[in-house]
Design a protein around this motif. Structure first.
Motif, short mmCIF file in Angstrom:
data_model
loop_
_atom_site.label_atom_id
_atom_site.label_comp_id
_atom_site.label_asym_id
_atom_site.label_seq_id
_atom_site.Cartn_x
_atom_site.Cartn_y
_atom_site.Cartn_z
N ASP A 1 0.87 -1.17 0.00
CA ASP A 1 0.00 0.00 0.00
C ASP A 1 0.91 1.23 0.00
OD1 ASP A 1 -1.35 2.27 1.61
OD2 ASP A 1 -3.04 0.99 1.07
N ARG A 2 0.79 2.06 -1.02
CA ARG A 2 1.74 3.17 -1.18
C ARG A 2 1.74 4.09 0.03
NH1 ARG A 2 4.46 5.45 -5.35
NH2 ARG A 2 3.52 3.95 -6.80
N GLN A 3 0.56 4.41 0.54
CA GLN A 3 0.49 5.32 1.69
C GLN A 3 1.10 4.69 2.94
OE1 GLN A 3 -3.46 6.73 2.54
NE2 GLN A 3 -2.80 8.08 4.18
N ALA A 4 0.80 3.41 3.16
CA ALA A 4 1.34 2.74 4.34
C ALA A 4 2.85 2.60 4.24
CB ALA A 4 0.69 1.36 4.50
N LEU A 5 3.35 2.25 3.06
CA LEU A 5 4.80 2.14 2.87
C LEU A 5 5.48 3.48 3.08
CD1 LEU A 5 7.22 0.37 2.09
CD2 LEU A 5 6.74 0.93 -0.30
N GLY A 6 4.84 4.53 2.58
CA GLY A 6 5.39 5.87 2.79
C GLY A 6 5.44 6.24 4.26
N ARG A 7 4.41 5.84 5.02
CA ARG A 7 4.40 6.13 6.46
C ARG A 7 5.53 5.38 7.17
NH1 ARG A 7 0.91 7.81 10.50
NH2 ARG A 7 0.31 9.35 8.94
N ILE A 8 5.76 4.14 6.77
CA ILE A 8 6.84 3.37 7.39
C ILE A 8 8.19 4.05 7.16
CG2 ILE A 8 8.13 1.19 7.30
CD1 ILE A 8 5.49 -0.20 6.65
N VAL A 9 8.48 4.38 5.89
CA VAL A 9 9.76 5.02 5.57
C VAL A 9 9.87 6.36 6.28
CG1 VAL A 9 11.17 5.96 3.71
CG2 VAL A 9 9.89 3.85 3.33
N GLU A 10 8.78 7.11 6.32
CA GLU A 10 8.76 8.40 7.01
C GLU A 10 9.11 8.23 8.49
OE1 GLU A 10 8.16 12.42 8.07
OE2 GLU A 10 8.33 11.53 6.06
N ASN A 11 8.51 7.25 9.13
CA ASN A 11 8.78 7.03 10.56
C ASN A 11 10.22 6.60 10.81
OD1 ASN A 11 6.17 7.71 11.26
ND2 ASN A 11 5.45 5.60 11.40
N LEU A 12 10.77 5.78 9.91
CA LEU A 12 12.16 5.35 10.08
C LEU A 12 13.12 6.52 9.93
CD1 LEU A 12 12.22 1.94 8.14
CD2 LEU A 12 11.87 2.34 10.57
N THR B 1 12.38 9.74 10.31
CA THR B 1 12.13 10.65 11.43
C THR B 1 12.81 10.15 12.69
OG1 THR B 1 10.01 11.38 10.52
CG2 THR B 1 10.36 11.72 12.87
N ASN B 2 12.76 8.84 12.92
CA ASN B 2 13.42 8.26 14.09
C ASN B 2 14.92 8.50 14.05
OD1 ASN B 2 13.09 6.25 16.48
ND2 ASN B 2 14.75 5.38 15.26
N ALA B 3 15.52 8.35 12.85
CA ALA B 3 16.96 8.57 12.70
C ALA B 3 17.31 10.04 12.94
CB ALA B 3 17.41 8.14 11.32
N LEU B 4 16.47 10.94 12.44
CA LEU B 4 16.72 12.37 12.62
C LEU B 4 16.56 12.78 14.09
CD1 LEU B 4 14.85 13.77 9.50
CD2 LEU B 4 17.27 14.15 10.00
N ARG B 5 15.58 12.22 14.73
CA ARG B 5 15.25 12.64 16.10
C ARG B 5 16.23 12.09 17.13
NH1 ARG B 5 9.27 11.95 16.92
NH2 ARG B 5 9.22 14.04 16.03
N TYR B 6 16.64 10.84 16.96
CA TYR B 6 17.43 10.20 18.00
C TYR B 6 18.85 9.84 17.58
CZ TYR B 6 12.73 9.63 19.86
OH TYR B 6 11.45 9.87 20.29
N GLY B 7 19.18 9.99 16.29
CA GLY B 7 20.52 9.67 15.84
C GLY B 7 21.52 10.74 16.22
N SER B 8 22.78 10.35 16.22
CA SER B 8 23.85 11.31 16.52
C SER B 8 24.71 11.60 15.29
CB SER B 8 24.73 10.76 17.65
OG SER B 8 25.31 9.52 17.28
N GLY B 9 24.27 11.09 14.16
CA GLY B 9 25.00 11.32 12.92
C GLY B 9 24.14 10.98 11.72
N ALA B 10 24.64 11.31 10.54
CA ALA B 10 23.87 11.09 9.32
C ALA B 10 23.57 9.60 9.12
CB ALA B 10 24.64 11.63 8.12
N PRO B 11 22.35 9.28 8.70
CA PRO B 11 22.00 7.87 8.49
C PRO B 11 22.47 7.38 7.12
CG PRO B 11 20.10 9.25 8.05
CD PRO B 11 21.19 10.17 8.52
N GLY B 12 22.57 6.08 7.02
CA GLY B 12 22.83 5.45 5.73
C GLY B 12 21.64 4.58 5.37
N LEU B 13 21.18 4.68 4.14
CA LEU B 13 20.04 3.89 3.68
C LEU B 13 20.50 2.98 2.55
CD1 LEU B 13 18.91 7.02 4.34
CD2 LEU B 13 16.75 5.85 3.95
N ARG B 14 20.05 1.73 2.61
CA ARG B 14 20.44 0.77 1.58
C ARG B 14 19.21 -0.02 1.13
NH1 ARG B 14 21.76 -4.61 1.86
NH2 ARG B 14 21.67 -4.53 4.14
N ILE B 15 19.05 -0.07 -0.18
CA ILE B 15 17.96 -0.86 -0.76
C ILE B 15 18.61 -2.05 -1.46
CG2 ILE B 15 16.03 -0.89 -2.38
CD1 ILE B 15 15.85 2.14 -2.05
#
Length: 304
Positions: A199-210, A212-226
């Protein structure tokens, strides 16, 4: 009496005798089982009481074992229900505190603004009140999203979705946040399309939350891998964190979970829990681990 009649009579006597013996053997055991079940139902016996057998009549032992197994399952379900209720009350108390705190602050700033004669200071205090009210709205929105995602009857419309596109759109939307922090996310695996049924909207919400979590609680730039394998498509997001020893990855996707050092970070503790529920509804899963001070969260597509 003819031999045939005698044989019939003996057969009838044998049947009657067998019935009497069977009744004498089974009836006491069945009555005892019935009394114990009645006592459990009426609260007159211990919840841990089990059926014991006084005879070895065929089938009685199997019946007792089956009933005891059902009693055990009922007890486990009861204990699990009580534990879930206790956890919910504890979590609800924590959320109530998180909601009440900004509302109390907003009320205080509005009271100060009402008595303030300096226009500039009055405006600053009103802005501070609005900020705290917005914070409360975010918490309520997060709770609504989690409740909706937890609905067992949730129906999502799945379709082929380009995972790379969803990730890139999310990162683009957070460009101001990355720029403010001076971070540049590292993205890999976008050289080829990665199609998932979601579901495009649900998948978008999952990625958004991940993210946001990295931005809010991380101490450095995140790395994303597909990455894609013949079995599944994987989205992994990894970022350094300041207090990895405080993080319990076993409970990271639990409702209202937050590490102690993250309680002031502005999150509700519902983002990752909501993501896990949405992933499950689409035949996916979220997994987390901590290695060398980095938190890694992976979205796995088990439908592939």
């Amino acid at each position: 009496m003819s031999p045939g009649a005698l044989a019939v009579l003996m057969l009838v006597i044998g049947v009657i005798a067998g019935a009497l013996i069977t009744t004498a053997t089974y009836a006491p055991e069945l009555r005892r089982i019935s009394r114990l079940l009645d006592a459990r139902r009426d609260g007159g016996t211990s919840a841990n009481a089990r059926i014991t057998i006084g005879s070895h009549a065929p089938g009685v032992t199997e019946l007792a074992e089956a009933i005891n197994g059902e009693l055990d399952r009922t007890m486990r379900a009861h204990i699990d229900g009580m534990r879930a209720q206790r956890d919910f009350q504890r979590d609800l108390s924590a959320l109530s505190h998180d909601i009440r705190t900004p509302l109390t602050g907003a009320k205080g700033y509005l009271q100060l603004a009402a008595d303030e004669t300096d226009p500039e200071l009055k405006l600053r205090r009103i802005d501070a009140a609005v900020e705290r009210i917005d914070r409360t709205s975010e918490l309520l929105d997060a709770l609504f999203s989690y409740t909706k995602a937890s609905d067992p009857d949730l129906a999502l419309d799945t379709e082929p979705v380009e995972l790379r596109e969803v990730v890139e759109q999310c990162l683009l939307g957070h460009y101001p946040d990355f720029e403010r922090l001076g971070w540049e996310p590292i993205v890999s695996g976008t050289d080829a399309p990665r199609i998932v049924d979601a579901d495009r909207q649900a998948l978008g919400r999952i990625v958004e939350n991940l993210v946001t979590n990295a931005l809010r609680y991380g101490s450095g730039a995140p790395g994303l891998r597909i990455a894609a394998t013949p079995e599944q498509t994987i989205l992994s997001i990894s970022n350094p964190i300041e207090h990895p020893d405080e993080l319990d990855v076993e409970h990271l996707f639990d409702r209202f979970y937050r590490a102690d050092s993250a309680r002031q970070g502005g999150g509700s503790g519902l983002g990752l829990a909501t993501s896990a529920k949405l992933a499950e509804a689409m035949g996916m899963s979220l997994e987390a681990r901590v290695d060398d001070g980095r938190l890694s969260i992976e979205l796995r597509d088990h439908q592939s």
